[in-house]
Motif scaffolding. Sequence first.
Motif, short mmCIF file in Angstrom:
data_model
loop_
_atom_site.label_atom_id
_atom_site.label_comp_id
_atom_site.label_asym_id
_atom_site.label_seq_id
_atom_site.Cartn_x
_atom_site.Cartn_y
_atom_site.Cartn_z
N GLY A 99 0.78 -1.25 0.05
CA GLY A 99 -0.20 0.18 0.25
C GLY A 99 1.40 1.27 -0.50
N VAL A 100 0.07 2.21 0.77
CA VAL A 100 1.13 3.35 0.09
C VAL A 100 0.36 4.33 1.42
N LEU A 101 1.26 5.31 2.17
CA LEU A 101 0.72 5.60 3.33
C LEU A 101 0.66 7.46 2.93
N MET A 102 -0.96 7.87 3.12
CA MET A 102 -1.02 9.03 2.46
C MET A 102 -1.40 9.58 2.86
N GLN A 103 -0.80 9.98 3.96
CA GLN A 103 -0.72 11.01 5.85
C GLN A 103 -0.39 9.91 7.01
N GLY A 104 0.67 10.80 7.48
CA GLY A 104 0.61 10.51 9.07
C GLY A 104 2.30 9.68 9.06
N GLU A 105 2.43 9.14 9.76
CA GLU A 105 3.15 8.44 9.69
C GLU A 105 2.87 7.30 10.80
N LEU A 106 3.23 5.66 10.19
CA LEU A 106 2.92 4.31 11.17
C LEU A 106 4.63 3.61 11.33
N THR A 107 4.59 2.98 12.32
CA THR A 107 5.21 1.84 12.93
C THR A 107 5.15 0.70 12.66
N ILE A 108 5.95 -0.02 12.34
CA ILE A 108 5.64 -1.82 12.07
C ILE A 108 6.83 -2.06 12.46
N ILE A 109 5.71 -2.92 12.93
CA ILE A 109 7.19 -3.69 14.53
C ILE A 109 6.57 -5.13 14.06
N ILE A 131 4.01 -12.44 12.11
CA ILE A 131 3.72 -12.03 13.03
C ILE A 131 4.03 -10.41 13.13
N HIS A 132 3.13 -9.21 13.22
CA HIS A 132 3.70 -8.25 13.59
C HIS A 132 2.34 -7.02 13.88
N HIS A 133 2.79 -5.80 14.23
CA HIS A 133 1.80 -4.71 14.72
C HIS A 133 2.19 -3.44 13.96
N GLY A 134 1.46 -2.27 13.85
CA GLY A 134 1.38 -1.40 13.12
C GLY A 134 1.09 0.00 15.03
N GLU A 135 2.06 0.91 15.03
CA GLU A 135 1.11 2.18 15.58
C GLU A 135 1.40 3.34 15.29
N ASN A 136 0.39 4.38 15.70
CA ASN A 136 0.73 5.08 14.60
C ASN A 136 1.75 6.16 15.73
N THR A 137 2.75 6.57 15.14
CA THR A 137 3.25 6.94 15.77
C THR A 137 3.81 8.44 15.28
N GLY A 138 2.21 8.88 14.87
CA GLY A 138 2.37 10.71 14.22
C GLY A 138 2.01 11.50 15.43
N ASP A 139 1.73 12.54 14.39
CA ASP A 139 1.10 13.57 15.25
C ASP A 139 -0.73 14.15 14.44
N LYS A 140 -0.88 13.17 13.79
CA LYS A 140 -2.04 13.30 12.78
C LYS A 140 -2.65 12.02 12.93
N PRO A 141 -3.19 11.83 12.13
CA PRO A 141 -4.28 9.84 11.66
C PRO A 141 -3.58 9.72 10.48
N VAL A 142 -2.91 8.23 10.57
CA VAL A 142 -3.49 8.37 9.48
C VAL A 142 -3.57 7.58 8.82
N ILE A 143 -4.11 7.86 6.99
CA ILE A 143 -4.25 6.96 6.47
C ILE A 143 -3.07 6.52 5.30
N LEU A 144 -3.64 5.14 5.16
CA LEU A 144 -3.48 4.24 4.69
C LEU A 144 -4.32 3.41 3.78
N TYR A 145 -4.10 2.94 2.05
CA TYR A 145 -4.72 2.01 1.23
C TYR A 145 -3.79 0.75 1.37
N MET A 146 -4.40 0.28 1.33
CA MET A 146 -3.57 -1.81 1.44
C MET A 146 -4.21 -2.19 -0.04
N PHE A 147 -3.66 -2.63 -0.68
CA PHE A 147 -3.81 -3.85 -1.44
C PHE A 147 -3.68 -5.13 -1.38
N TYR A 148 -4.88 -6.27 -1.66
CA TYR A 148 -4.64 -7.69 -1.01
C TYR A 148 -4.70 -7.83 -2.32
N LEU A 149 -4.16 -9.18 -2.57
CA LEU A 149 -3.88 -10.20 -3.69
C LEU A 149 -4.30 -11.58 -2.81
#
Length: 166
Positions: A99-109, A131-149
């Motif tokens: 996908g593409v992160l359209m807004q914000g900052e996302l940390t994937i761990i 296995i992983h998780h993500g968190e919004n580490t920025g100062d505004k909402p994350v907007i993320l578009y993801m595409f699944y096959l």
Amino acid sequence: MKTMKLWMLAAILTICGSSVLTSCKKASVQETTVQEAKADSAEVKQEVEKTELIRTSQSWDGVELPDYLKGKPELVAMKYVFPVGQKLGWHHHPVINYGVLMQGELTIIGLDGKKKVVHEGEPVVEMVNTIHHGENTGDKPVILYMFYLAQKDMPLAVQHPEITEQ
């Protein structure tokens, strides 16, 4: 007298020929001007801009993506909005997704501790079956578009509530 008629005929032909040539030149100049004007207006027209964001066969952690699933494909596009400070639970994806992160900052761990910070405008290729998780580490909402096959009725993510450490 005959010579004079020939001279007059030659003069008339020269004048007419000159006039025809001048008309042709004017038409040619006008046509060129019209073509230049069309070319100028075409230049004003903006072209479609294309930028390849990513081309890879690896997820963000450098692991090779698995072969495609066999069977009937189902393509899924999702838009996610994560509030500031939001942490997702531990999960894994059984399908390839990016996908593409359209807004914000996302940390994937990753469960192994590997981290990837994705910034606004950047592409990301998710881990598959890891296995992983993500968190919004920025100062505004994350907007993320993801595409699944994926395949029909296949989950896009499998949650792991048994893992409590974050």
